[in-house]
Design an enzyme around this catalytic site. Structure first.
Site, PDB file in Angstrom:
ATOM      1  N   ARG A 247      50.042 -35.430  14.475  1.00 58.19           N
ATOM      2  CA  ARG A 247      49.789 -35.951  12.681  1.00 58.19           C
ATOM      3  C   ARG A 247      51.308 -36.225  12.310  1.00 58.19           C
ATOM      4  O   ARG A 247      52.334 -35.914  13.026  1.00 58.19           O
ATOM      5  CB  ARG A 247      49.913 -34.924  12.043  1.00 58.19           C
ATOM      6  CG  ARG A 247      47.987 -34.566  12.156  1.00 58.19           C
ATOM      7  CD  ARG A 247      47.125 -35.631  11.453  1.00 58.19           C
ATOM      8  NE  ARG A 247      45.317 -35.278  11.967  1.00 58.19           N
ATOM      9  CZ  ARG A 247      44.898 -35.824  12.533  1.00 58.19           C
ATOM     10  NH1 ARG A 247      45.490 -36.095  14.038  1.00 58.19           N
ATOM     11  NH2 ARG A 247      43.355 -34.924  13.021  1.00 58.19           N
ATOM     12  N   ASP A 271      51.121 -43.172  16.829  1.00 56.05           N
ATOM     13  CA  ASP A 271      50.376 -42.927  16.338  1.00 56.05           C
ATOM     14  C   ASP A 271      49.314 -43.105  15.204  1.00 56.05           C
ATOM     15  O   ASP A 271      48.368 -43.000  14.842  1.00 56.05           O
ATOM     16  CB  ASP A 271      48.950 -42.360  17.852  1.00 56.05           C
ATOM     17  CG  ASP A 271      47.883 -43.095  18.007  1.00 56.05           C
ATOM     18  OD1 ASP A 271      47.731 -44.890  17.343  1.00 56.05           O
ATOM     19  OD2 ASP A 271      47.005 -42.924  17.333  1.00 56.05           O
ATOM     20  N   GLU A 276      49.666 -42.753   6.291  1.00 49.72           N
ATOM     21  CA  GLU A 276      48.973 -43.540   6.989  1.00 49.72           C
ATOM     22  C   GLU A 276      47.827 -43.593   5.785  1.00 49.72           C
ATOM     23  O   GLU A 276      47.153 -44.621   5.814  1.00 49.72           O
ATOM     24  CB  GLU A 276      48.484 -43.374   8.554  1.00 49.72           C
ATOM     25  CG  GLU A 276      48.101 -41.870   8.128  1.00 49.72           C
ATOM     26  CD  GLU A 276      47.269 -41.240   9.808  1.00 49.72           C
ATOM     27  OE1 GLU A 276      48.294 -41.275  10.417  1.00 49.72           O
ATOM     28  OE2 GLU A 276      46.871 -41.992  10.204  1.00 49.72           O
ATOM     29  N   HIS A 308      46.890 -45.253  14.647  1.00 46.90           N
ATOM     30  CA  HIS A 308      45.952 -43.899  15.159  1.00 46.90           C
ATOM     31  C   HIS A 308      44.712 -44.139  15.565  1.00 46.90           C
ATOM     32  O   HIS A 308      43.437 -43.878  15.320  1.00 46.90           O
ATOM     33  CB  HIS A 308      45.229 -43.260  13.663  1.00 46.90           C
ATOM     34  CG  HIS A 308      45.231 -41.863  13.323  1.00 46.90           C
ATOM     35  ND1 HIS A 308      45.231 -40.749  12.800  1.00 46.90           N
ATOM     36  CD2 HIS A 308      44.355 -40.809  14.871  1.00 46.90           C
ATOM     37  CE1 HIS A 308      44.999 -39.599  12.867  1.00 46.90           C
ATOM     38  NE2 HIS A 308      44.484 -39.546  14.281  1.00 46.90           N
TER      39      HIS A 308
HETATM   40  P1  NAD Z   1      44.753 -27.892  20.047  1.00 49.41           P
HETATM   41  O1  NAD Z   1      44.703 -26.503  19.069  1.00 49.41           O
HETATM   42  O2  NAD Z   1      44.319 -27.143  21.480  1.00 49.41           O
HETATM   43  O3  NAD Z   1      46.638 -27.183  21.134  1.00 49.41           O
HETATM   44  C1  NAD Z   1      47.650 -27.541  19.308  1.00 49.41           C
HETATM   45  C2  NAD Z   1      48.511 -26.415  20.076  1.00 49.41           C
HETATM   46  O4  NAD Z   1      49.846 -26.610  19.072  1.00 49.41           O
HETATM   47  C3  NAD Z   1      48.350 -25.112  20.285  1.00 49.41           C
HETATM   48  O5  NAD Z   1      48.418 -24.995  21.618  1.00 49.41           O
HETATM   49  C4  NAD Z   1      49.241 -24.329  18.966  1.00 49.41           C
HETATM   50  O6  NAD Z   1      49.132 -22.761  19.503  1.00 49.41           O
HETATM   51  C5  NAD Z   1      50.427 -24.766  18.914  1.00 49.41           C
HETATM   52  N1  NAD Z   1      50.713 -24.598  17.902  1.00 49.41           N
HETATM   53  C6  NAD Z   1      50.167 -24.801  16.295  1.00 49.41           C
HETATM   54  N2  NAD Z   1      51.219 -24.657  15.557  1.00 49.41           N
HETATM   55  C7  NAD Z   1      52.552 -24.594  16.334  1.00 49.41           C
HETATM   56  C8  NAD Z   1      53.500 -23.815  15.717  1.00 49.41           C
HETATM   57  N3  NAD Z   1      54.034 -23.702  14.288  1.00 49.41           N
HETATM   58  N4  NAD Z   1      55.170 -23.684  17.014  1.00 49.41           N
HETATM   59  C9  NAD Z   1      54.126 -23.357  18.143  1.00 49.41           C
HETATM   60  N5  NAD Z   1      52.783 -24.124  18.557  1.00 49.41           N
HETATM   61  C10 NAD Z   1      52.449 -24.450  17.889  1.00 49.41           C
HETATM   62  O7  NAD Z   1      44.804 -28.937  19.663  1.00 49.41           O
HETATM   63  P2  NAD Z   1      44.775 -30.427  20.475  1.00 49.41           P
HETATM   64  O8  NAD Z   1      42.794 -30.303  20.559  1.00 49.41           O
HETATM   65  O9  NAD Z   1      45.633 -30.384  21.748  1.00 49.41           O
HETATM   66  O10 NAD Z   1      45.142 -31.068  19.341  1.00 49.41           O
HETATM   67  C11 NAD Z   1      46.642 -31.512  19.348  1.00 49.41           C
HETATM   68  C12 NAD Z   1      46.326 -31.995  18.052  1.00 49.41           C
HETATM   69  O11 NAD Z   1      46.653 -33.579  17.891  1.00 49.41           O
HETATM   70  C13 NAD Z   1      45.536 -32.524  16.168  1.00 49.41           C
HETATM   71  O12 NAD Z   1      44.928 -31.278  15.667  1.00 49.41           O
HETATM   72  C14 NAD Z   1      45.115 -32.944  15.392  1.00 49.41           C
HETATM   73  O13 NAD Z   1      46.271 -33.117  14.898  1.00 49.41           O
HETATM   74  C15 NAD Z   1      45.661 -33.782  17.065  1.00 49.41           C
HETATM   75  N6  NAD Z   1      44.915 -35.743  17.444  1.00 49.41           N
HETATM   76  C16 NAD Z   1      45.760 -36.598  17.114  1.00 49.41           C
HETATM   77  C17 NAD Z   1      44.384 -37.822  17.773  1.00 49.41           C
HETATM   78  C18 NAD Z   1      44.909 -38.870  17.455  1.00 49.41           C
HETATM   79  O14 NAD Z   1      44.238 -39.863  17.930  1.00 49.41           O
HETATM   80  N7  NAD Z   1      46.260 -39.534  17.242  1.00 49.41           N
HETATM   81  C19 NAD Z   1      43.110 -37.000  17.814  1.00 49.41           C
HETATM   82  C20 NAD Z   1      42.782 -35.863  18.052  1.00 49.41           C
HETATM   83  C21 NAD Z   1      44.562 -34.975  18.201  1.00 49.41           C
END
Ligand code: NAD
Length: 361
Positions: A247, A271, A276, A308
């Protein structure tokens, strides 16, 4: 495990409104929602200005750029909406607590295709490193020289992955295939990734000091807002590559720009962008971009921005559409959807927030 849900929908009368419908996703949604009769699609995003469009609908579906903050949720409740299906994994734009207080069920699509996003992160890395956009531009001008196109081998480079969840784990596996040394930072540790892919968990400072490439994959929470900032940039290697497909708000863009301008950051591939909303997903080709930070990013030669689009693969769009109508089906059958953030997964949401909020950077 599906449990009985408090709210029920009636298949004969349920009305669903899709906000922020993109032309390229609508066919997937129409195919997945075949038996649902009363489904409407609009291009506008949910906001305090557009919340009235939900009047008369039981369910709305929104995307990552929609605004479902506390006051919008309260207005949605007034319009009669009781269910929200998020067509995204991240839910930083939705006030889950407020929705739960009002009895609005909210579900997301947490694992529609972590491959799509991880592969896009790798695309950004490779394109930046091997200067693919410059090369493409040059050859289309019949300039077949290579002087501007020298990159580096990924093999044996150190890749730091911040947030090793679903997407970060896939990136670990891909970069392991490239022969990279892998560092990870997360509030939770995955033993299998350490044993099978030699991922070394380190603290955030060590990751920033050692990595040649840093890719961020945390969710956006109050704790991860501006997680990558000038303090951490100053620890990084000269010429580091930073990739952000999570994000926009996870990095402090002004600090990244300063690092790019003074040469400390060698490359930035993203991305997502912190401001945005209202720009990404829209065609501005005949309009002026007023945001100076975005203009600056677009002017820098070592920045690669995509709008994105990481989620935009056939597989991901299919899975998002299926997951969205699965939620609606569950709600019709009086069941909690497995991915319901307000009930089935609420404890996990809370625990996770607590864990993230107590982690030290
Ligand atoms: P997920 O929940 O499986 O993984 C996120 C990880 O971040 C977790 O393992 C969590 O423990 C860790 N985390 C959160 N807060 C933290 C902190 N303060 N310190 C250390 N680690 C921390 O989620 P995911 O499916 O892997 O997706 C991650 C992010 O990717 C989503 O939340 C979304 O914002 C983004 N995303 C972007 C797109 C895109 O099109 N660009 C698409 C899907 C997801």
């Amino acid at each position: 495990m599906k449990r009985k849900c408090q709210n029920f929908l009636n298949i004969e009368t349920v009305k669903t409104l899709f906000y922020s419908t993109k032309d390229f996703e609508q066919p997937f949604l129409e195919a997945a929602g075949g038996r649902h009769k009363d489904v409407s699609f609009i291009r506008e995003a949910l906001s305090i200005q557009t919340v009235n469009k939900a009047k008369g609908f039981d369910v709305i579906s929104i995307f990552a750029g929609d605004d479902a903050s506390s006051n919008v949720i309260a207005e949605l409740y007034q319009t009669g909406v009781r269910f929200i299906a998020i067509r995204a994994a991240g839910y930083d734009n939705v006030d889950i607590k407020k929705a739960r207080e009002l009895g609005i069920a909210v579900a997301n699509a947490p694992a529609y295709s972590p491959y799509a996003i991880a592969e896009h992160a790798v695309t950004l890395m490779l394109a930046l490193n091997r200067k693919i956009t410059t090369a493409d531009n040059q050859v289309h001008h019949q300039n077949f020289t290579v002087s501007n196109l020298v990159g580096f081998d990924l093999n044996r480079k150190i890749v730091g992955i911040i947030g090793v969840g679903k997407i970060g784990s896939i990136l670990v596996k891909i970069m392991h295939g490239f022969g990279c040394r892998l560092l990870g930072y997360d509030v939770r540790q995955n033993k299998e990734l350490n044993e099978e892919y030699k991922l070394e968990y380190v603290d955030l400072g060590a990751l920033c000091r050692e990595a040649d490439i840093i890719s961020i994959h945390t969710s956006l929470t109050p704790h991860t807002k501006y997680m990558l900032n000038s303090k951490l940039v100053n620890l990084m290697k000269q010429g580091v590559m930073i990739i952000n497909t999570s994000r926009g708000g996870c990095v402090n863009t002004a600090d990244i720009i300063a690092g790019l301008e003074n040469g400390h950051i060698g490359y930035y591939g993203a991305d997502v962008y912190e401001n945005e909303r209202g720009v990404f997903f829209y065609d501005y080709s005949d309009k002026e971009i007023r945001d100076p930070m975005l203009k600056k990013l677009l002017s820098l030669p070592n920045v690669l921005l995509t709008p994105h689009q990481a989620f935009a693969t056939q597989e991901a769009l299919f899975n998002i559409a299926e997951a969205t109508f699965d939620h609606i089906d569950c709600w019709e059958n009086g069941q909690d959807s497995e991915n319901e953030l307000t009930r089935a997964s609420y404890e996990i949401v809370l625990q996770h927030q607590q864990l993230c909020n107590t982690s030290k950077n």
